[in-house]
Motif scaffolding. Structure first.
Motif, short mmCIF file in Angstrom:
data_model
loop_
_atom_site.label_atom_id
_atom_site.label_comp_id
_atom_site.label_asym_id
_atom_site.label_seq_id
_atom_site.Cartn_x
_atom_site.Cartn_y
_atom_site.Cartn_z
N ILE A 61 -11.90 75.36 -18.23
CA ILE A 61 -10.98 75.01 -17.14
C ILE A 61 -11.75 74.85 -15.83
O ILE A 61 -11.49 73.93 -15.04
CB ILE A 61 -9.87 76.07 -17.00
N HIS A 62 -12.73 75.73 -15.61
CA HIS A 62 -13.57 75.62 -14.41
C HIS A 62 -14.31 74.28 -14.39
O HIS A 62 -14.36 73.59 -13.37
CB HIS A 62 -14.58 76.78 -14.36
N ASP A 63 -14.87 73.90 -15.55
CA ASP A 63 -15.61 72.63 -15.63
C ASP A 63 -14.69 71.44 -15.40
O ASP A 63 -15.08 70.46 -14.77
CB ASP A 63 -16.30 72.51 -16.98
N VAL A 64 -13.45 71.53 -15.92
CA VAL A 64 -12.48 70.46 -15.67
C VAL A 64 -12.20 70.35 -14.18
O VAL A 64 -12.16 69.24 -13.62
CB VAL A 64 -11.17 70.71 -16.46
N GLY A 65 -12.02 71.48 -13.51
CA GLY A 65 -11.78 71.47 -12.07
C GLY A 65 -12.91 70.82 -11.30
O GLY A 65 -12.67 69.99 -10.41
N ILE A 66 -14.13 71.17 -11.65
CA ILE A 66 -15.29 70.57 -10.96
C ILE A 66 -15.38 69.07 -11.26
O ILE A 66 -15.71 68.27 -10.38
CB ILE A 66 -16.60 71.30 -11.37
N LEU A 98 -11.09 75.18 -1.17
CA LEU A 98 -12.41 74.54 -1.34
C LEU A 98 -13.55 75.46 -0.94
O LEU A 98 -14.64 75.40 -1.51
CB LEU A 98 -12.49 73.26 -0.51
N PHE A 99 -13.31 76.33 0.03
CA PHE A 99 -14.37 77.19 0.55
C PHE A 99 -14.60 78.43 -0.33
O PHE A 99 -15.66 79.04 -0.25
CB PHE A 99 -14.04 77.62 1.98
N GLY A 129 -12.41 62.98 -7.47
CA GLY A 129 -11.76 62.75 -6.19
C GLY A 129 -12.72 62.22 -5.14
O GLY A 129 -12.42 61.25 -4.43
N VAL A 130 -13.89 62.85 -5.06
CA VAL A 130 -14.90 62.42 -4.10
C VAL A 130 -15.41 61.02 -4.45
O VAL A 130 -15.54 60.15 -3.57
CB VAL A 130 -16.07 63.43 -4.06
N ALA A 155 -9.30 74.63 -6.38
CA ALA A 155 -8.80 73.69 -5.37
C ALA A 155 -8.52 72.33 -6.01
O ALA A 155 -7.47 71.72 -5.77
CB ALA A 155 -9.81 73.54 -4.24
N ALA A 156 -9.45 71.87 -6.85
CA ALA A 156 -9.28 70.58 -7.51
C ALA A 156 -8.16 70.62 -8.53
O ALA A 156 -7.39 69.65 -8.66
CB ALA A 156 -10.59 70.16 -8.19
N LEU A 157 -8.02 71.72 -9.27
CA LEU A 157 -6.94 71.85 -10.25
C LEU A 157 -5.58 71.77 -9.56
O LEU A 157 -4.67 71.08 -10.03
CB LEU A 157 -7.08 73.17 -11.02
N LEU A 158 -5.44 72.47 -8.43
CA LEU A 158 -4.18 72.43 -7.69
C LEU A 158 -3.94 71.04 -7.12
O LEU A 158 -2.82 70.50 -7.20
CB LEU A 158 -4.20 73.47 -6.56
#
Length: 199
Positions: free
Chosen positions: A127-132, A39-40, A138-139, A46-49
């Motif tokens: 893929i980055h946008d999907v992760g975000i 996350l840092f 999640g939040v 982090a979100a994808l994993l």
């Protein structure tokens, strides 16, 4: 702390009888801890994993391996346990997972998310946008359930549940680190000798 302890105990004794489920929770917990570290430096990764490995392994344990019949250990029906579950019961999980699956499709069809974000220009950006998007989900899912519990029960119940969810990876490793060993010995169901039935 007492509310948190009760929630942890109920979660363990009601929903983690299967040694396969416990082992999958161990895998999930380890991956969640890696995600916490990521996350840092890379929130999208982090979100994808967290979603692709931690959440899928965790929920597979509940959906496919956890017994859903009458709970002899706790003298409780599955319907009763689903009704009193503090967190996400099966019905709420299905809704959450449906949104999780739908988000990449929405981003594929609407790369700018209806003008809310800068559209990705390549697959890596997608893929980055999907992760975000999954991190946001999640939040949002956490905060939404906290608010629900606050309204339905109390602020303390919601706060304790949020702390439980965030710290579950640490607690799951403590609880279930021996589950794979029991599985190798052929024990598919935890006898739950430490759990006393209701009076």
């Amino acid at each position: 702390m007492n509310t948190l302890a009760v929630q942890r105990w109920d979660d363990h004794r009601y929903y983690h009888h299967s040694r396969i489920n416990q082992s999958l929770h161990l895998l999930s917990a380890i991956c969640f801890l890696i995600s916490y570290g990521l996350l840092f430096s890379d929130p999208a990764m982090a979100a994808l994993l967290a979603w692709c490995v931690s959440m899928t392994s965790r929920q597979a344990g509940h959906f496919f391996f956890e017994p859903r019949g009458y709970d002899e250990v706790n003298q409780a029906t599955d319907e009763y346990k689903e009704e009193i579950k503090i967190g996400y019961n099966i019905r709420r999980k299905i809704v959450l997972l449906a949104v999780w699956v739908a988000l990449p499709a929405v981003l594929w069809l609407q790369p700018s998310l209806f003008g809310l974000i800068e559209p990705a220009h390549d697959f890596q950006g997608f893929i980055h946008d999907v992760g975000i998007a999954w991190l946001s989900l999640g939040v949002t899912g956490l905060l939404f359930r906290v608010l629900q519990l606050w309204v339905q029960q109390s602020f303390m119940t919601g706060l304790a549940w949020a702390i439980k969810i965030i710290t579950d990876p640490f607690h799951d490793i403590y609880l279930y680190h021996k589950a794979p060993l029991y599985l190798l010995r052929g024990e598919l169901i935890d006898p739950m000798g430490h759990v006393k039935p209701h009076a």
